[in-house]
Write an enzyme that holds these catalytic residues in place. Sequence first.
Site, mmCIF file in Angstrom:
data_model
loop_
_atom_site.group_PDB
_atom_site.id
_atom_site.type_symbol
_atom_site.label_atom_id
_atom_site.label_comp_id
_atom_site.label_asym_id
_atom_site.label_seq_id
_atom_site.Cartn_x
_atom_site.Cartn_y
_atom_site.Cartn_z
ATOM 1 N N GLY B 73 5.162 -33.978 -64.644
ATOM 2 C CA GLY B 73 4.491 -35.179 -64.157
ATOM 3 C C GLY B 73 5.326 -35.947 -63.136
ATOM 4 O O GLY B 73 4.809 -36.429 -62.129
ATOM 5 N N THR B 74 6.602 -36.061 -63.404
ATOM 6 C CA THR B 74 7.477 -36.823 -62.516
ATOM 7 C C THR B 74 7.483 -36.212 -61.115
ATOM 8 O O THR B 74 7.315 -36.910 -60.113
ATOM 9 C CB THR B 74 8.907 -36.840 -63.082
ATOM 10 O OG1 THR B 74 8.863 -37.428 -64.388
ATOM 11 C CG2 THR B 74 9.849 -37.642 -62.202
ATOM 12 N N ASN B 152 0.308 -44.857 -70.608
ATOM 13 C CA ASN B 152 1.059 -44.160 -71.648
ATOM 14 C C ASN B 152 1.479 -45.052 -72.805
ATOM 15 O O ASN B 152 1.710 -44.576 -73.900
ATOM 16 C CB ASN B 152 2.290 -43.485 -71.036
ATOM 17 C CG ASN B 152 3.058 -44.389 -70.108
ATOM 18 O OD1 ASN B 152 2.523 -44.907 -69.124
ATOM 19 N ND2 ASN B 152 4.317 -44.615 -70.428
ATOM 20 N N GLN B 180 -1.353 -38.724 -69.017
ATOM 21 C CA GLN B 180 -1.770 -39.035 -70.392
ATOM 22 C C GLN B 180 -3.235 -38.705 -70.647
ATOM 23 O O GLN B 180 -3.693 -38.746 -71.783
ATOM 24 C CB GLN B 180 -1.532 -40.521 -70.692
ATOM 25 C CG GLN B 180 -0.074 -40.903 -70.786
ATOM 26 C CD GLN B 180 0.609 -40.352 -72.028
ATOM 27 O OE1 GLN B 180 -0.036 -40.072 -73.039
ATOM 28 N NE2 GLN B 180 1.910 -40.182 -71.954
ATOM 29 N N SER B 200 0.826 -32.966 -66.641
ATOM 30 C CA SER B 200 2.043 -32.417 -67.233
ATOM 31 C C SER B 200 1.700 -31.668 -68.521
ATOM 32 O O SER B 200 1.029 -32.209 -69.399
ATOM 33 C CB SER B 200 3.015 -33.563 -67.517
ATOM 34 O OG SER B 200 4.200 -33.064 -68.069
ATOM 35 N N HIS B 202 3.348 -30.642 -71.205
ATOM 36 C CA HIS B 202 3.852 -30.945 -72.557
ATOM 37 C C HIS B 202 3.085 -32.067 -73.244
ATOM 38 O O HIS B 202 3.333 -32.366 -74.413
ATOM 39 C CB HIS B 202 5.361 -31.209 -72.544
ATOM 40 C CG HIS B 202 5.794 -32.506 -71.934
ATOM 41 N ND1 HIS B 202 6.164 -33.587 -72.692
ATOM 42 C CD2 HIS B 202 5.932 -32.887 -70.645
ATOM 43 C CE1 HIS B 202 6.531 -34.575 -71.882
ATOM 44 N NE2 HIS B 202 6.386 -34.175 -70.632
ATOM 45 N N THR B 238 11.251 -20.234 -56.904
ATOM 46 C CA THR B 238 10.607 -19.226 -57.747
ATOM 47 C C THR B 238 9.859 -19.889 -58.893
ATOM 48 O O THR B 238 10.383 -20.769 -59.569
ATOM 49 C CB THR B 238 11.670 -18.234 -58.277
ATOM 50 O OG1 THR B 238 12.272 -17.607 -57.154
ATOM 51 C CG2 THR B 238 11.043 -17.181 -59.178
ATOM 52 N N CYS B 325 15.397 -53.420 -77.132
ATOM 53 C CA CYS B 325 16.524 -52.766 -77.782
ATOM 54 C C CYS B 325 16.274 -51.287 -78.030
ATOM 55 O O CYS B 325 17.165 -50.584 -78.461
ATOM 56 C CB CYS B 325 16.873 -53.476 -79.085
ATOM 57 S SG CYS B 325 18.318 -54.501 -78.849
HETATM 58 C C1 LIG Z 1 1.851 -41.611 -67.432
HETATM 59 C C2 LIG Z 1 3.005 -40.678 -67.291
HETATM 60 N N1 LIG Z 1 3.384 -40.280 -66.072
HETATM 61 C C3 LIG Z 1 4.406 -39.425 -65.891
HETATM 62 C C4 LIG Z 1 5.129 -38.935 -66.960
HETATM 63 C C5 LIG Z 1 6.276 -38.007 -66.698
HETATM 64 O O1 LIG Z 1 5.929 -36.681 -66.972
HETATM 65 P P1 LIG Z 1 7.047 -35.557 -67.145
HETATM 66 O O2 LIG Z 1 7.772 -35.871 -68.399
HETATM 67 O O3 LIG Z 1 6.291 -34.267 -67.231
HETATM 68 O O4 LIG Z 1 7.920 -35.618 -65.944
HETATM 69 C C6 LIG Z 1 4.763 -39.324 -68.251
HETATM 70 C C7 LIG Z 1 5.471 -38.818 -69.439
HETATM 71 O O5 LIG Z 1 6.459 -39.298 -69.897
HETATM 72 C C8 LIG Z 1 3.679 -40.215 -68.417
HETATM 73 O O6 LIG Z 1 3.316 -40.631 -69.630
HETATM 74 ZN ZN LIG Z 2 19.793 -55.098 -80.139
#
Ligand SMILES: Cc1ncc(COP(=O)(O)O)c(C=O)c1O
Ligand SMILES: [Zn+2]
Lengths: 128, 388
Positions: B73-74, B152, B180, B200, B202, B238, B325
Amino acid sequence: MYNEKVIEHFTNPRNAGEMPDADVVGEAGNFKCGDIMKIYLKIDGDRIADIKFQTFGCGAAIASSSVLTELVKGKTLEEAQRITNKDVAEELGGLPPLKMHCSNLAADALKDAIKRYLEKKKEEEAQS
Amino acid sequence: MTKRFVYMDHAATTPLREEVLEAMLPYLQDKYGNPSSLHSAGREARAAINEAREKTALALGAEPNEIFFTSGGTESNNIAIKGAARRQKHKRHLITSSIEHHAVLDVCKELAAEGFQVTFLPVDRYGMVSVEEVKRALTPDTFLISVMTANNEVGTIEPVAEIGALAREHGILFHTDAVQAVGQIPMNVREMNIDLLSLSAHKFNGPKGVGALYVRKGVYLAPLYQGGGQERKLRPGTENVAGIVGLARALELAVEEMPEKSRRLQELRERLIDGLLKIDEVVLNGHPTSRLPGNVNVSFNYIEGEALLLGLDLEGIAASSGSACSSSSLEPSHVLLAMGVEDQLARGSLRLTLGRGSSDADVDYLLAVIGPLVERLRRMSALYPRQH
Ligand SMILES: Cc1ncc(COP(=O)(O)O)c(C=O)c1O
Ligand SMILES: [Zn+2]
């Protein structure tokens, strides 16, 4: 991420709760993460006869509060004043680096309580 | 009550499904060819990627040549947003929301530092972006709108189809971070007028470290990396063959099972919310109905979220929080703050996210454990009003 001692103090905190008849209440806030702690002291002569704490904070803050009360119970005010943030963290066997700041408020709240108590006593003496 | 392990953090990640692992294994073992190789081993891997691309496209209502595989996703968000910005000749303005994941928010901040103008739209108390606000933020200089499909943290489902229609009408690119949402709620890039979509694997019981970016035909992005010709040079390197195969298989299964799973999770979610709201001074964060089927987010007054997480973890429950925290930044959740949640309540937030493996017994166990824990933490809280 926390060691067993921290977890143990978090699960079974010593001296947690209010003390309605405390001689003095000290407070400290941690503006970094928003943790807040109150410390209640019962003082007999120059000794800390009883101590209680209330903490709004994370596991590290709660465990630090708990271990601090154990460290100071029965000590003289002068001895108690010398307790530092480092002593608290060391007594817990260390904290994760990111959590070190969470342990600071325990010693700060104690110092605040002692300061208030000494000021109060000075005032009372001046009046009598 | 006997201790169990209860996983309620499916928004963070999900377990890999058995069927997905099975689909992947050959490509981690015997079928190790490089898809770019011309020999039979290479062709075998190439065929697997082609099939995965078709399946992924089908799940989104896209064409196979509109799907680009990435590392997650990132990376998809980075390629979409920076890639669109760097193709611009003149236009310098983009619009996003203030509740995006950091993988969008920080990309936009980076572009702002490079001289682009960025509008961070506010949200209402439910975490909802208003289409009217998007419209008002438009300028002749706007080239991109990026609003997530579902949040998320609080699970709010945004009006992406309406934003998509608006963007299309004005000839502006529309990107949505659907990380999400994909696999949880129905998505169709054509019907929703989406130009760019990030997903993404996972998050829907696929493997970590693999994702995809949908790029509508006719939309051109500047690649972030230079290298070989893979993914038509948009994402050279790759291919993660096993990961890509796993992504497609997981997505295929998620879409197939979506109606039944989503109904089941929604029921569990409602039961969980009802049970939590029976505790004193608990508030629901996020939208009551426009919400991901598996998302629960509540705030407990007078207690700090990290302490709550630690207490739950000791009882075998995996959850998450927006507390300062529990984060490395020491700031409470930017999402809750943008929604106008009071600082103290933001610190006392708890996110419980359900998924494929979640059961009635999980909900019962959570509800049995949390009441006494909240009570215990409140009794020792410096903020709890004096008890008589
Ligand atoms: C809304 C959203 N965008 C992006 C990401 C990032 O995805 P990834 O962990 O596959 O880089 C996440 C997950 O943490 C997410 O919840
Ligand atoms: Zn604390």
